[in-house]
Design a protein around this motif. Structure first.
Motif, PDB file in Angstrom:
ATOM      1  N   THR A 151       0.834  -1.199   0.000  1.00 17.67           N
ATOM      2  CA  THR A 151       0.000   0.000   0.000  1.00 17.67           C
ATOM      3  C   THR A 151       0.872   1.253   0.000  1.00 17.67           C
ATOM      4  O   THR A 151       1.831   1.346   0.764  1.00 17.67           O
ATOM      5  N   GLY A 158       3.421   1.257   4.588  1.00 19.47           N
ATOM      6  CA  GLY A 158       3.076   0.098   3.758  1.00 19.47           C
ATOM      7  C   GLY A 158       4.263  -0.828   3.542  1.00 19.47           C
ATOM      8  O   GLY A 158       4.107  -2.033   3.346  1.00 19.47           O
ATOM      9  N   THR A 188       5.531   0.199  -5.182  1.00 16.74           N
ATOM     10  CA  THR A 188       4.222   0.810  -5.425  1.00 16.74           C
ATOM     11  C   THR A 188       4.023   1.251  -6.871  1.00 16.74           C
ATOM     12  O   THR A 188       2.973   1.797  -7.204  1.00 16.74           O
TER      13      THR A 188
END
Lengths: 450, 450
Positions: A151, A158, A188
């Motif tokens: 995340t 994250g 990410t």
């Protein structure tokens, strides 16, 4: 409605001359390109510099030369040993039902596949926990795929969750009889870059090779699996020569006392990119900030020590060596702060001070506030390489950077200089220069008075 | 103030029933995921599919199967031959003064370096023109670097300028005695992806190998050159087996006449990515649009022919084979339109009609306008694979897509499915379905009446 301010005014706590000098440093920092110039120099003239390699040695030479050029004092390289590991070749492909290559990178510390590679059917798990929940057998001959997502968060929380699979996937796969593991990259972005990073085998388990797939390749594997069984072939070849030399490069701005204000960053990088955001930026920020301080031509009360840590990426090896070497003088370390979260703007000032010294943090923060920096919490880690000395009682500060896009590039080939905004670097340099100058000239420290 | 409209109202030119059906198709297109599903299928189940390879053969098999599954008529694969070329290995590094690897890709058609690679000092030129302006000797033993940038434009005009170096660099380098050439990738991104693409040697010149550097690597080389001489080593290994089989895959929706409305895209892709935006998207858009038309369960006046062209990337080989094969019936080709500019929304409707038939283009445009599509010019190319038949007199239409980010991914490993927005695909499918249905049911055509 009115507010009662609890914070001391900076000028009550910090000498007005120091406040003014800190403001001057902020102004100079914002108008200086020195931080960017340093990371430009490091990433161009050395480039990738994996722990324990000849390239990391060249980085230390660069560091000593740079410190000399900038006229620092007490410049030295402090050697220690580290386990060698280098990737040599990596190739992963779907062999059925839809033959095609997948973009992967072997994780640091992984063993090689057998000569000629290995092949097996994929067994997919959506999370590391799902793999852990699986029985301790039944994966014999299989290639485990842990497809856990990371995340995106500004602060990087994250990462702490997603990174567990980096070691966990191979360990849990090996325990269950699997022959190899693949993970969705800890990252990410949605580009075809695989994210490397260190993994560590647990003791006394079967060591299986492990590699990370780029996000689009993890998606592709997922789509193929939706259609039925998928067989892959992995050829991962690494070399591990045993103990080799690494080192920390250190320089100082001598103060009137032997109390130490430590700022720094790590000099080593992963091998895929040129280590611009991780952590050439930190080197540029902290060395640049110290240089601006030197240019004040004033002797600080405390000694400012700038540390370029070696072998951070492979397990904070340089940081541990530093803590060991300086254990007898750690009580004289007033504070430690490492810049190791990219090149984004600093948005909050976290401390790790004794509760009764938080007013000092608040006072320092007031000076930094015009840079767009908020007052953070008192749980600062100080940065990865500060961990070992923080655990031994050294107070820590984190000048927390905006990490919104940090994990788009982190540990990939795409970690290159163009990802750094020079004006963001300047804000970092300004903040570090002001913070460091203030702390180096305070009368008090951040430890408990009890 | 008032405007006098010059355009005919659509309903005056196009039968109201057809207008209503076109509007129905637009509505269905916008609410359908069929275009995305088709490109998802192609990129997953085949993946990369370089012209002339076994993978392109699998793509043709996929195409025939997909056409059958969607219940098209007159499905066939029409073979032709193409020159084989595949990359086997590529490795470029700076060997002095700052040893490090550079991210490169060999350009399609390039020869290999000698066994063991080659090395030489870089001579840099800011543009292809600067290289052309250099004397016809003096580069003996050197590696030429053409560091020309590409300008980002919505319509892609920057490509036409920048792509000239893709063939030009090696040709001009060879003429001047150089041993190899490197170019800054023809692309607009700033990621560590090199952009491949076809290059062609001029006749009777020394063939030197050529590769493209990713933008960050071109920057890095530029920075190294600012510091002095730079020596590089290139190991580029390709294989060229001579003539191999390729083919076009064709299917139809039979009409009441043998007049042809041709829509299509190219089936082959470069080898690095999975060919999602180039040109799986076009396959999804045109096949999906034709499928929506079939689902009307009405027989069009004209036959709708959907062509999946083979071997586009290596020189429009399938398009030329098509033009040759159908040369005697090209006068019955009413229009040709290829979707080959990614998956961005269509923003204008370009035609290539006889001047006296422009009112038909205006009338068709009125139907498409609610999709956010403006009336473009009358210089439509129709798309690369329409070129050969357009040159033989077939009118063309370009449903021009937004190409703002197309060259960020074009011909790179990063051309994967995740770069496609399904709702953008749906807008394309809607426009193609409406356009195709209208033209297939018009009474008039777009040729000159003279």
């Amino acid at each position: 409605m009115f507010f009662v301010g609890c914070n001391a005014h900076s000028k009550d706590v910090i000498d007005q001359i120091i406040v003014d000098e800190a403001k001057l440093l902020i102004n100079r920092g914002l108008n200086s390109n020195i931080g960017f110039e340093i990371v430009e120099s490091l990433t161009t003239e050395v480039g990738p510099r994996l722990a324990g390699t000849e390239a990391e040695k060249r980085a230390r030479d660069w560091g000593e030369k740079k410190f000399k050029e900038l006229e620092f004092s007490n410049i030295r390289s402090e050697p220690f040993s580290v386990d060698h590991w280098e990737r040599r070749h990596e190739h992963v492909q779907i062999i059925s039902p839809f033959p095609q290559n997948l973009v992967v990178t072997t994780l640091g510390g992984s063993v090689s596949t057998p000569t000629g590679g290995l092949s097996g059917d994929i067994v997919s798990f959506p999370t590391l926990q799902a793999l852990k929940d699986a029985p301790l057998s039944g994966l014999e001959g299989k290639v485990v795929f842990v497809d856990e997502y990371m995340t995106r968060t500004q602060g990087g929380s994250g990462y702490g969750i997603a990174v567990k699979k980096r070691s966990g996937a191979a360990n849990e796969a090996g325990k269950r009889g699997a022959i190899a593991a693949l993970i969705r990259s800890v990252g990410t972005d949605h580009h075809r870059f695989a994210h490397t990073g260190q993994m560590t085998y647990e003791k006394d388990i079967k060591k299986v090779p492990v590699a990370a797939l780029s996000a689009p390749d993890a998606d592709q594997l997922q789509r193929a699996l939706e259609r039925g069984d998928v067989k892959v072939k992995l050829s991962l070849h690494v070399e591990a020569k045993g103990k080799v030399e690494s080192g920390n490069v250190i320089a100082e701005i001598p103060g009137l006392t032997d109390e130490i204000v430590l700022i720094g960053a790590h000099l080593d990088s992963w091998d895929l990119g040129t280590g611009a955001i991780d952590d050439g930026a930190g080197i540029g920020i902290t060395v640049g900030a110290a240089k601006l301080i030197m240019d004040l031509n004033k002797v600080p009360k405390r000694t400012i020590r700038v540390v370029m840590f070696g072998s951070e990426e492979v397990g904070l090896v340089g940081a541990r060596a530093y803590a060991e070497k300086y254990k007898s003088s750690l009580h004289k370390h007033i504070v430690g702060a490492e810049s190791d979260f990219g090149a984004g703007r600093i948005w909050k000032f976290d401390t790790n001070f004794a509760p009764e010294k938080l007013y000092l943090g608040d006072a320092i923060h007031k000076i930094l506030e015009p840079l767009g920096i908020g007052r953070g919490d008192n749980n600062a880690s100080g940065g990865p390489d500060i961990g070992p000395i923080r655990e031994l009682g050294v107070p820590a500060v984190t000048l927390k950077q905006n990490g919104w896009d940090y994990f788009d590039y982190h540990h990939t080939a795409d970690d290159t200089l163009d990802k750094i905004d020079p004006s963001d670097m300047a804000q970092n340099v300004a903040a570090y220069a002001a913070f460091t100058w203030i702390v180096a000239n305070l009368d008090d420290d951040f430890r408990s008075t009890e």
